[in-house]
Design an enzyme around this catalytic site. Structure first.
Site, short mmCIF file in Angstrom:
data_model
loop_
_atom_site.label_atom_id
_atom_site.label_comp_id
_atom_site.label_asym_id
_atom_site.label_seq_id
_atom_site.Cartn_x
_atom_site.Cartn_y
_atom_site.Cartn_z
N SER A 118 -2.10 -5.44 5.86
CA SER A 118 -1.23 -4.82 6.23
C SER A 118 -2.29 -3.47 6.66
O SER A 118 -3.32 -3.55 5.74
CB SER A 118 -1.08 -4.46 5.22
OG SER A 118 0.09 -3.15 5.15
N TYR A 142 0.51 -1.44 -3.49
CA TYR A 142 1.07 -2.77 -2.30
C TYR A 142 -1.21 -2.83 -1.36
O TYR A 142 -0.87 -3.76 -1.15
CB TYR A 142 1.58 -2.57 -1.77
CG TYR A 142 1.80 -3.68 -0.54
CD1 TYR A 142 2.43 -4.51 -0.43
CD2 TYR A 142 2.01 -2.91 0.98
CE1 TYR A 142 2.19 -5.76 1.05
CE2 TYR A 142 2.13 -2.87 2.00
CZ TYR A 142 1.72 -5.12 1.81
OH TYR A 142 2.15 -5.17 2.71
N LYS A 146 -3.27 -5.76 -1.58
CA LYS A 146 -4.13 -6.48 0.20
C LYS A 146 -5.46 -6.93 0.50
O LYS A 146 -5.85 -7.49 1.06
CB LYS A 146 -2.85 -6.41 1.38
CG LYS A 146 -1.51 -6.18 0.89
CD LYS A 146 -2.12 -7.33 1.70
CE LYS A 146 0.09 -8.49 1.21
NZ LYS A 146 0.02 -9.29 1.97
N1 UFG Z 1 12.32 6.31 7.35
C1 UFG Z 1 12.76 6.91 7.48
N2 UFG Z 1 13.72 6.60 7.02
C2 UFG Z 1 14.11 5.43 6.23
C3 UFG Z 1 13.41 4.58 6.25
C4 UFG Z 1 12.11 4.64 7.26
O1 UFG Z 1 12.94 8.16 7.93
O2 UFG Z 1 15.00 5.31 6.04
C5 UFG Z 1 10.81 6.36 7.96
C6 UFG Z 1 9.65 6.68 6.96
O3 UFG Z 1 9.16 7.76 6.28
C7 UFG Z 1 8.31 6.00 8.09
C8 UFG Z 1 8.77 5.12 9.31
O4 UFG Z 1 10.13 5.48 8.88
O5 UFG Z 1 7.32 7.40 8.46
C9 UFG Z 1 8.41 3.80 9.27
O6 UFG Z 1 9.31 3.29 7.48
P1 UFG Z 1 9.23 1.94 6.93
O7 UFG Z 1 9.42 2.13 5.66
O8 UFG Z 1 10.57 1.56 7.64
O9 UFG Z 1 8.08 1.46 7.59
P2 UFG Z 1 6.36 2.06 6.89
O10 UFG Z 1 5.97 2.62 7.95
O11 UFG Z 1 6.22 2.49 5.68
O12 UFG Z 1 5.69 0.05 6.06
C10 UFG Z 1 5.92 -0.61 6.83
C11 UFG Z 1 5.15 -2.06 5.80
C12 UFG Z 1 4.83 -1.61 4.90
C13 UFG Z 1 3.09 -1.49 5.21
C14 UFG Z 1 2.78 0.17 5.54
C15 UFG Z 1 1.72 0.75 5.87
O13 UFG Z 1 6.70 -2.23 5.40
O14 UFG Z 1 5.05 -3.01 3.94
O15 UFG Z 1 4.39 0.08 7.20
O16 UFG Z 1 1.90 1.65 5.97
F1 UFG Z 1 3.14 -1.48 3.66
#
Ligand code: UFG
Length: 329
Positions: A118, A142, A146
């Site tokens: 990741s 997490y 990894k």
């Molecule tokens: N976001 C929102 N509202 C939501 C959900 C997400 O504004 O309801 C934003 C988050 O703050 C982030 C972006 O959308 O800026 C993407 O969020 P996600 O939760 O979809 O994905 P992440 O980037 O947090 O997580 C992903 C993978 C993880 C991994 C991570 C690495 O799902 O497994 O990238 O940074 F670890």
């Protein structure tokens, strides 16, 4: 190419898409999954062995019974937030799973593995785009699990000749263009599904976590890669290992970032529906911007992402309340 591959976590989101890509490449994917997060009905392209990776004897029996020649290892707990509140579960499952799997592979004499790593292993990078030689300094349990798994693979390489491709995914999104596999997380926490549900009226408004980031529109930037592009990279990685390729870690993204507001705008354009939003404070642990340098995956595997954000949204939409959107080419 190997004829049969053990796919741990083949009942999950990325794993099931990969099983389809393997089958299309003429390889039988044998899914090994404890179904703690995956879905048995997502296993359509080969047999399902229900078992836990921490049970080394069960993994070895599956490798032998199906004459697996290589392994793709997806199975893991993968919620950043949950890893902060329940780190023991993450260390137990993700590291314990790797220990059981490597023990079984060594006993079976298997030396080729593709591993789901990741971009979370980089933590908050000090420059962009992120390249594979930048420091790995994860900021949550997490990401730490990894990273330790990557170390375990390298150590096994030195000790007994294991060769691996560690694929560091950026943000997997979208669904099979033919509609045969999709994304089903419970609970759903990812941006695209929640924004699509909000647009369909089936979820509440999308909560935008942070509008004061140092980015052009104030919202976080991520590198969303179509899950079918990701799946294809795994097939390419297996072929690379089969041709005696050396162990390597590769970023998988598109190299392009999109902000939360840009994702919302794309969803509104593709679905023709408004995404109701609530602007909320930052979510703890979210770096402002993450996107990948992908030249190495291109050079080593010949990997090129085919699909962009519009196609990601169109293919995901039918899974999240937009049955009227025609996915597919
Ligand atoms: N976001 C929102 N509202 C939501 C959900 C997400 O504004 O309801 C934003 C988050 O703050 C982030 C972006 O959308 O800026 C993407 O969020 P996600 O939760 O979809 O994905 P992440 O980037 O947090 O997580 C992903 C993978 C993880 C991994 C991570 C690495 O799902 O497994 O990238 O940074 F670890």
């Amino acid at each position: 190419m190997p004829k049969t591959v053990l796919v741990t976590g083949g009942a999950g989101y990325i794993g099931s898409h990969c099983c389809k890509a393997l089958a299309e490449a003429g390889c039988t994917p044998v899914t090994f999954d404890n179904l703690s997060r995956g879905h048995a009905d997502a296993v359509k392209w080969g047999p399902l062995v229900r078992g836990d990776l921490r049970d080394r004897a069960a993994v070895l029996a599956a490798l032998r019974a199906h004459r697996a020649e290589a392994v793709i290892h997806f199975a893991a707990l993968a919620y950043v937030g949950e890893s902060v509140t329940d780190p023991q579960a993450y260390y137990d499952n993700n590291l314990g799973g790797m220990i059981g799997l490597l023990g079984a592979m060594q006993a079976a004499g298997l030396t080729q593995i593709v591993f789901s790593s990741s971009c979370a292993t980089y933590g908050t990078p000090d420059r962009l785009p992120i390249s594979e030689d930048m420091p790995q300094a994860p900021i949550n349990p997490y990401g730490r699990t990894k990273l330790v798994c990557e170390w375990m693979l390298r150590d096994a390489g030195v000790a007994w000749g294991l060769r691996h491709v560690a694929l560091r995914y950026f943000n997997a999104a979208g669904a099979d263009p033919a509609g045969e596999a999709g994304e089903r997380h419970d609970p759903e926490t990812h941006l695209l599904p929640l924004a699509l549900l909000a647009a369909s009226g089936k979820g509440g408004p999308l909560r935008i976590f942070g509008t004061d980031y140092p980015t052009p529109d104030g919202t976080c930037i991520r590198d969303y890669i179509h899950v079918t592009d990701l799946a294809r990279a795994h097939v390419q990685a297996l072929a690379y290992l089969a041709e005696a390729g050396e162990s390597v870690a590769l970023n998988l993204g598109t190299g392009q970032g999109a902000s939360v507001r840009e994702v919302v705008a794309m969803i509104e354009r593709v679905t023709g529906r408004a995404v109701p939003v609530l602007e909320e404070p930052r979510r703890p642990g979210d770096p402002a911007a993450l996107y990948a340098e992908i030249a190495r995956a291109g050079a080593v595997l010949g990997f090129r992402p085919e699909f962009g954000l519009e196609r990601i949204v169109a293919d995901a939409a039918p899974w999240f309340g937009h049955g009227d959107i025609k996915a597919g080419p």
